[in-house]
Scaffold this motif. Structure first.
Motif, PDB file in Angstrom:
ATOM      1  N   PRO A   1     -10.312 -11.602  -5.287  1.00  0.00           N
ATOM      2  CA  PRO A   1     -10.526 -11.326  -6.714  1.00  0.00           C
ATOM      3  C   PRO A   1     -11.540 -10.212  -6.939  1.00  0.00           C
ATOM      4  CG  PRO A   1     -11.618 -13.364  -6.065  1.00  0.00           C
ATOM      5  CD  PRO A   1     -10.821 -12.915  -4.885  1.00  0.00           C
ATOM      6  N   GLU A   2     -11.447  -9.581  -8.102  1.00  0.00           N
ATOM      7  CA  GLU A   2     -12.397  -8.548  -8.510  1.00  0.00           C
ATOM      8  C   GLU A   2     -13.249  -9.086  -9.649  1.00  0.00           C
ATOM      9  OE1 GLU A   2     -10.429  -4.795  -9.236  1.00  0.00           O
ATOM     10  OE2 GLU A   2      -9.029  -5.143  -7.586  1.00  0.00           O
ATOM     11  N   ASP A   3     -14.108  -8.222 -10.203  1.00  0.00           N
ATOM     12  CA  ASP A   3     -15.036  -8.647 -11.261  1.00  0.00           C
ATOM     13  C   ASP A   3     -14.315  -9.216 -12.479  1.00  0.00           C
ATOM     14  OD1 ASP A   3     -17.076  -7.839  -9.693  1.00  0.00           O
ATOM     15  OD2 ASP A   3     -17.551  -6.001 -10.782  1.00  0.00           O
ATOM     16  N   HIS A   4     -13.052  -8.739 -12.735  1.00  0.00           N
ATOM     17  CA  HIS A   4     -12.360  -9.218 -13.938  1.00  0.00           C
ATOM     18  C   HIS A   4     -11.551 -10.495 -13.673  1.00  0.00           C
ATOM     19  CE1 HIS A   4      -9.616  -6.333 -11.987  1.00  0.00           C
ATOM     20  NE2 HIS A   4      -8.649  -7.126 -12.402  1.00  0.00           N
ATOM     21  N   HIS A   5     -11.868 -11.174 -12.552  1.00  0.00           N
ATOM     22  CA  HIS A   5     -11.248 -12.475 -12.260  1.00  0.00           C
ATOM     23  C   HIS A   5     -12.345 -13.539 -12.134  1.00  0.00           C
ATOM     24  CE1 HIS A   5      -8.125  -9.752 -10.224  1.00  0.00           C
ATOM     25  NE2 HIS A   5      -7.543 -10.246 -11.287  1.00  0.00           N
ATOM     26  N   PRO A   6     -13.133 -13.805 -13.201  1.00  0.00           N
ATOM     27  CA  PRO A   6     -14.264 -14.739 -13.053  1.00  0.00           C
ATOM     28  C   PRO A   6     -13.817 -16.132 -12.629  1.00  0.00           C
ATOM     29  CG  PRO A   6     -13.848 -14.210 -15.375  1.00  0.00           C
ATOM     30  CD  PRO A   6     -13.006 -13.294 -14.567  1.00  0.00           C
ATOM     31  N   GLY A   7     -14.523 -16.681 -11.621  1.00  0.00           N
ATOM     32  CA  GLY A   7     -14.253 -18.045 -11.176  1.00  0.00           C
ATOM     33  C   GLY A   7     -13.070 -18.187 -10.251  1.00  0.00           C
ATOM     34  N   VAL A   8     -12.356 -17.085  -9.966  1.00  0.00           N
ATOM     35  CA  VAL A   8     -11.170 -17.158  -9.099  1.00  0.00           C
ATOM     36  C   VAL A   8     -11.602 -16.936  -7.650  1.00  0.00           C
ATOM     37  CG1 VAL A   8      -8.989 -16.026  -8.512  1.00  0.00           C
ATOM     38  CG2 VAL A   8      -9.600 -16.401 -10.910  1.00  0.00           C
ATOM     39  N   ASP A   9     -11.089 -17.767  -6.734  1.00  0.00           N
ATOM     40  CA  ASP A   9     -11.452 -17.650  -5.315  1.00  0.00           C
ATOM     41  C   ASP A   9     -10.475 -16.765  -4.548  1.00  0.00           C
ATOM     42  OD1 ASP A   9     -13.626 -19.427  -5.597  1.00  0.00           O
ATOM     43  OD2 ASP A   9     -12.229 -21.106  -5.600  1.00  0.00           O
ATOM     44  N   LEU A  10      -9.181 -16.935  -4.814  1.00  0.00           N
ATOM     45  CA  LEU A  10      -8.138 -16.180  -4.109  1.00  0.00           C
ATOM     46  C   LEU A  10      -6.983 -15.926  -5.055  1.00  0.00           C
ATOM     47  CD1 LEU A  10      -7.772 -18.253  -0.802  1.00  0.00           C
ATOM     48  CD2 LEU A  10      -8.880 -16.026  -0.994  1.00  0.00           C
ATOM     49  N   ILE A  11      -6.190 -14.889  -4.754  1.00  0.00           N
ATOM     50  CA  ILE A  11      -4.969 -14.638  -5.520  1.00  0.00           C
ATOM     51  C   ILE A  11      -3.806 -14.637  -4.528  1.00  0.00           C
ATOM     52  CG2 ILE A  11      -3.784 -13.055  -7.088  1.00  0.00           C
ATOM     53  CD1 ILE A  11      -6.607 -11.932  -7.782  1.00  0.00           C
ATOM     54  N   LEU A  12      -2.777 -15.442  -4.833  1.00  0.00           N
ATOM     55  CA  LEU A  12      -1.639 -15.622  -3.923  1.00  0.00           C
ATOM     56  C   LEU A  12      -0.426 -14.844  -4.422  1.00  0.00           C
ATOM     57  CD1 LEU A  12      -1.694 -19.533  -3.560  1.00  0.00           C
ATOM     58  CD2 LEU A  12      -2.979 -17.862  -2.220  1.00  0.00           C
ATOM     59  N   PRO A  13       0.541 -14.587  -3.527  1.00  0.00           N
ATOM     60  CA  PRO A  13       1.843 -14.102  -3.995  1.00  0.00           C
ATOM     61  C   PRO A  13       2.501 -15.196  -4.833  1.00  0.00           C
ATOM     62  CG  PRO A  13       1.658 -13.937  -1.593  1.00  0.00           C
ATOM     63  CD  PRO A  13       0.514 -14.769  -2.071  1.00  0.00           C
ATOM     64  N   ASP A  14       3.426 -14.795  -5.671  1.00  0.00           N
ATOM     65  CA  ASP A  14       4.144 -15.754  -6.525  1.00  0.00           C
ATOM     66  C   ASP A  14       5.375 -16.257  -5.762  1.00  0.00           C
ATOM     67  OD1 ASP A  14       5.348 -17.173  -8.519  1.00  0.00           O
ATOM     68  OD2 ASP A  14       5.213 -15.593 -10.032  1.00  0.00           O
ATOM     69  N   PHE A  15       5.378 -17.537  -5.396  1.00  0.00           N
ATOM     70  CA  PHE A  15       6.502 -18.112  -4.632  1.00  0.00           C
ATOM     71  C   PHE A  15       7.675 -18.500  -5.534  1.00  0.00           C
ATOM     72  CE2 PHE A  15       2.929 -20.004  -1.788  1.00  0.00           C
ATOM     73  CZ  PHE A  15       2.778 -18.792  -1.125  1.00  0.00           C
ATOM     74  N   GLU A  16       7.514 -18.379  -6.845  1.00  0.00           N
ATOM     75  CA  GLU A  16       8.513 -18.898  -7.780  1.00  0.00           C
ATOM     76  C   GLU A  16       9.936 -18.412  -7.483  1.00  0.00           C
ATOM     77  OE1 GLU A  16       9.896 -21.463 -10.263  1.00  0.00           O
ATOM     78  OE2 GLU A  16       7.757 -21.385  -9.801  1.00  0.00           O
ATOM     79  N   PRO A  17      10.159 -17.100  -7.188  1.00  0.00           N
ATOM     80  CA  PRO A  17      11.536 -16.641  -6.960  1.00  0.00           C
ATOM     81  C   PRO A  17      12.241 -17.316  -5.781  1.00  0.00           C
ATOM     82  CG  PRO A  17      10.098 -14.764  -7.376  1.00  0.00           C
ATOM     83  CD  PRO A  17       9.214 -15.955  -7.210  1.00  0.00           C
ATOM     84  N   ILE A  18      11.464 -17.891  -4.837  1.00  0.00           N
ATOM     85  CA  ILE A  18      12.123 -18.548  -3.687  1.00  0.00           C
ATOM     86  C   ILE A  18      11.874 -20.058  -3.670  1.00  0.00           C
ATOM     87  CG2 ILE A  18      12.141 -16.508  -2.185  1.00  0.00           C
ATOM     88  CD1 ILE A  18       9.654 -17.749  -0.753  1.00  0.00           C
ATOM     89  N   ARG A  19      11.226 -20.580  -4.722  1.00  0.00           N
ATOM     90  CA  ARG A  19      10.829 -21.993  -4.687  1.00  0.00           C
ATOM     91  C   ARG A  19      12.013 -22.936  -4.518  1.00  0.00           C
ATOM     92  NH1 ARG A  19       6.358 -21.992  -7.789  1.00  0.00           N
ATOM     93  NH2 ARG A  19       5.009 -22.301  -6.008  1.00  0.00           N
ATOM     94  N   ASP A  20      13.146 -22.596  -5.150  1.00  0.00           N
ATOM     95  CA  ASP A  20      14.297 -23.498  -5.021  1.00  0.00           C
ATOM     96  C   ASP A  20      15.168 -23.142  -3.815  1.00  0.00           C
ATOM     97  OD1 ASP A  20      15.255 -21.153  -5.985  1.00  0.00           O
ATOM     98  OD2 ASP A  20      16.454 -22.005  -7.608  1.00  0.00           O
ATOM     99  N   ARG A  21      14.677 -22.216  -2.964  1.00  0.00           N
ATOM    100  CA  ARG A  21      15.461 -21.848  -1.766  1.00  0.00           C
ATOM    101  C   ARG A  21      14.612 -21.945  -0.495  1.00  0.00           C
ATOM    102  NH1 ARG A  21      18.408 -16.389  -2.273  1.00  0.00           N
ATOM    103  NH2 ARG A  21      19.560 -17.360  -0.570  1.00  0.00           N
ATOM    104  N   LEU A  22      13.567 -22.741  -0.557  1.00  0.00           N
ATOM    105  CA  LEU A  22      12.667 -22.833   0.599  1.00  0.00           C
ATOM    106  C   LEU A  22      13.405 -23.316   1.847  1.00  0.00           C
ATOM    107  CD1 LEU A  22       9.496 -24.370  -1.111  1.00  0.00           C
ATOM    108  CD2 LEU A  22       9.803 -22.012  -0.363  1.00  0.00           C
ATOM    109  N   ASP A  23      14.438 -24.160   1.637  1.00  0.00           N
ATOM    110  CA  ASP A  23      15.166 -24.687   2.797  1.00  0.00           C
ATOM    111  C   ASP A  23      16.025 -23.607   3.466  1.00  0.00           C
ATOM    112  OD1 ASP A  23      16.832 -24.490   0.619  1.00  0.00           O
ATOM    113  OD2 ASP A  23      18.051 -26.242   1.146  1.00  0.00           O
TER     114      ASP A  23
END
Length: 561
Positions: A53-75
């Motif tokens: 995170p940068e200064d404009h992400h107060p209180g955030v520890d990490l930023i992850l990729p968005d898994f949403e597009p593959i969430r229903d295809r994890l298998d």
């Protein structure tokens, strides 16, 4: 989020026999690298990293990729391939494995060892993993993978060639072409040329240094500079670098031995990673040089070297605590030398300069990239990228890993080298390789996923905006009791503020306008507490803006009597 292709719609189904490439992170920022390849209904994921995170992400520890597009295809995921062990390539893996715990992991010995300690930290079971090295070929479903040695700022980095029925993709991972690396393991240009002869249909290339002309300076050029720093210093030396930069730590150990100093590690990740690197033979520790960091203080200052984390100014890192004089056993003294042996990741500049100023205040001599050659990049500069385009002669190029300006510069280099089809994408932009031609097929919605303490994804952009307002503008609370029948304020308004104006008398002039506005609203038939709260918010907001030129968060509480 993608800004370059806002008009793109959701992609149509993949054409039969085609290969789909969807970057979920790492295209448009330095970090959270993750790319999904789809062929014949099956998926292959390359890298799964975090963004800090940068200064404009107060209180955030990490930023992850968005898994949403593959969430229903994890298998459908055949494997997760990790090109090297840096956090921006492996750091989000535990979060993906929480969603499907048995995804096979593929990577080099050091990469999987570093990941293994991370998984244990997250209390996740070791999943099936395949240790590979350069020259190995291994298949997962319809994906035939071949690994190629590349040189980077961490040992054991690999590029991966992915062969499918749609053609061959060559993904460089992060790389540079240091011709005299400390470990003797160079980027295998002969393999690149061989793959080029076979025919690379799509080349994904590291864009980080595409704007930098020429060739990246060799790692060994740092050694004489470190030697001079050690020779000149007659007090303690503290060197801050990335907790995974084994080669840099090796150079510091060698310099310490040459100048008769002992070394201690500071920072949990540094201690853990260097123990792994030493156990696996990637780091050679001369006998008698290492001591526990706490015991180092018993030696005279001219015998001490501390190797610390925190070269990016991270607020909780060892170096930041040292600079603020609140580290539990390291206290900066006048004449100490602090070496920041790392790059400035874009967005971290202010934090790093804050640390430099803090250290300088206590009398430390701070040596950094701006005033000495104490860091070289781990990424290929423009000359090296051109070299690769000429060797590989790819049919299509997709620049990856970098901010927009880096990827544009990389695209220009590819075109200069004669590549006819260069595709510029961003996170979420879907690229299909069909009949040897790569083209943008649409876009999937991807965002930033914030990790805040132990919660993942609960922090939204709007709550971050609220945090920024609270941090920058403060807040005002207004509490009043209203008799909605009489239209009178029975009690209050009580006005409290934080981070705005602590003096209660500041608000004297707004009390009566609040009472008048409530009376008028009730006269007009408003008897709902929510609408009365909005009335209070409007009155206070206008007054604050007019008289103080501020926009604090306003929290009105109207209690009906």
């Amino acid at each position: 989020m993608s800004h370059q292709h806002p008009e793109l719609s959701a992609p149509a189904p993949l054409a039969p026999g085609g290969l789909r490439v969807t970057p979920l992170g790492g295209l448009g920022e330095i970090g959270r690298n993750m790319t999904v390849f789809e062929y014949d209904g099956r998926l292959l994921v390359v890298d799964c990293g975090v963004l800090f995170p940068e200064d404009h992400h107060p209180g955030v520890d990490l930023i992850l990729p968005d898994f949403e597009p593959i969430r229903d295809r994890l298998d459908a995921i055949e494997a997760l391939v990790l090109t090297h062990g840096h956090e921006d390539h492996i750091g989000a893996t535990p979060y993906l494995l929480r969603e499907r715990g048995d995804i096979p992991l593929v990577g080099s010995q050091l990469t999987l060892a570093l990941l293994g300690s991370k998984l244990r930290e997250h209390r996740l079971k070791e999943t099936v993993h395949h240790v590979v090295k350069e020259g190995d070929r291994i298949s997962f479903g319809p994906f035939d993978l071949e690994f190629v040695a590349v040189n980077h700022s961490i040992p054991d980095a690999l590029a991966v060639a992915i062969r499918t029925g749609a053609g061959m993709v060559l993904h460089t991972g992060d790389f540079k072409m240091d011709q005299l690396p400390l470990d003797g393991r160079i980027t295998d240009l002969r393999a690149f040329a061989r793959l080029g002869e076979e025919g690379v249909d799509l080349f994904l290339t590291d864009s980080t240094n595409a704007e930098v002309p020429g060739f990246t300076t060799a790692e060994k050029d740092i050694s004489p500079v470190l030697d001079r720093v050690f020779a000149k210093s007659d007090q303690r030396i503290i060197v801050a670098c990335f907790a995974s930069h084994v080669h840099r730590v090796q150079q510091i150990l060698d310099a310490a031995v040459a100048h008769g100093r002992k070394v201690g590690y500071v920072g949990r990740s540094m201690v853990r990673n260097m123990a792994i690197a030493q156990d696996l033979g990637y780091l050679t520790v001369p006998p008698g040089v290492m001591v526990e960091a706490k015991e180092l203080a018993d030696l005279p200052p001219h015998k001490q070297v501390l190797i610390s984390t925190g070269s990016q100014g991270e607020p909780l890192s060892a170096l930041s605590r040292i600079a603020q004089r609140n580290h539990h056993f390291v206290h900066i003294e006048e004449g100490d030398t602090v070496v920041l042996a790392s790059s400035l990741i874009p967005g971290n500049e202010n934090a790093v300069y804050r640390v430099i100023n803090g250290l300088s205040r206590w009398g430390a001599n701070v040596v950094h990239k701006g005033n000495a050659l104490v860091h070289v990049s781990g990424h290929a500069s423009a000359g090296e990228l051109l070299y690769c385009y000429n060797i590989v002669r790819p049919r299509n190029v997709l620049p990856v890993h970098g901010e927009i300006r880096h990827m544009r510069a990389n695209a220009d280099l590819a075109r200069e080298a004669g590549v006819e089809n260069v595709v510029l994408g961003e996170d979420g932009v879907v690229v299909d390789l069909v009949d040897g031609v790569a083209a943008i097929a649409g876009k999937v919605e991807v965002g930033y996923v914030f990790v805040d303490g132990s919660t993942v994804g609960d922090v939204s952009e709007s709550s971050l905006k609220d945090r920024r307002i609270l941090g920058e503008e403060g807040f005002i609370s207004v509490i009043l009791v209203v008799d909605t029948v009489q239209g009178k304020v029975v009690s209050g308004p009580e006005i409290h503020a934080r981070g705005f104006a602590e003096d209660e008398s500041t608000f004297e002039e707004i009390r009566q306008p609040i009472i008048d506005a409530i009376a008028e609203a009730v006269r007009e038939g408003v008897d709902d507490s929510h609408q009365l709260q909005q009335t209070v918010r409007r009155v206070v907001g206008r007054w604050v803006n007019r008289t103080h030129r501020r926009r604090p968060m306003i929290i009105p509480i109207v209690i009906e009597a």
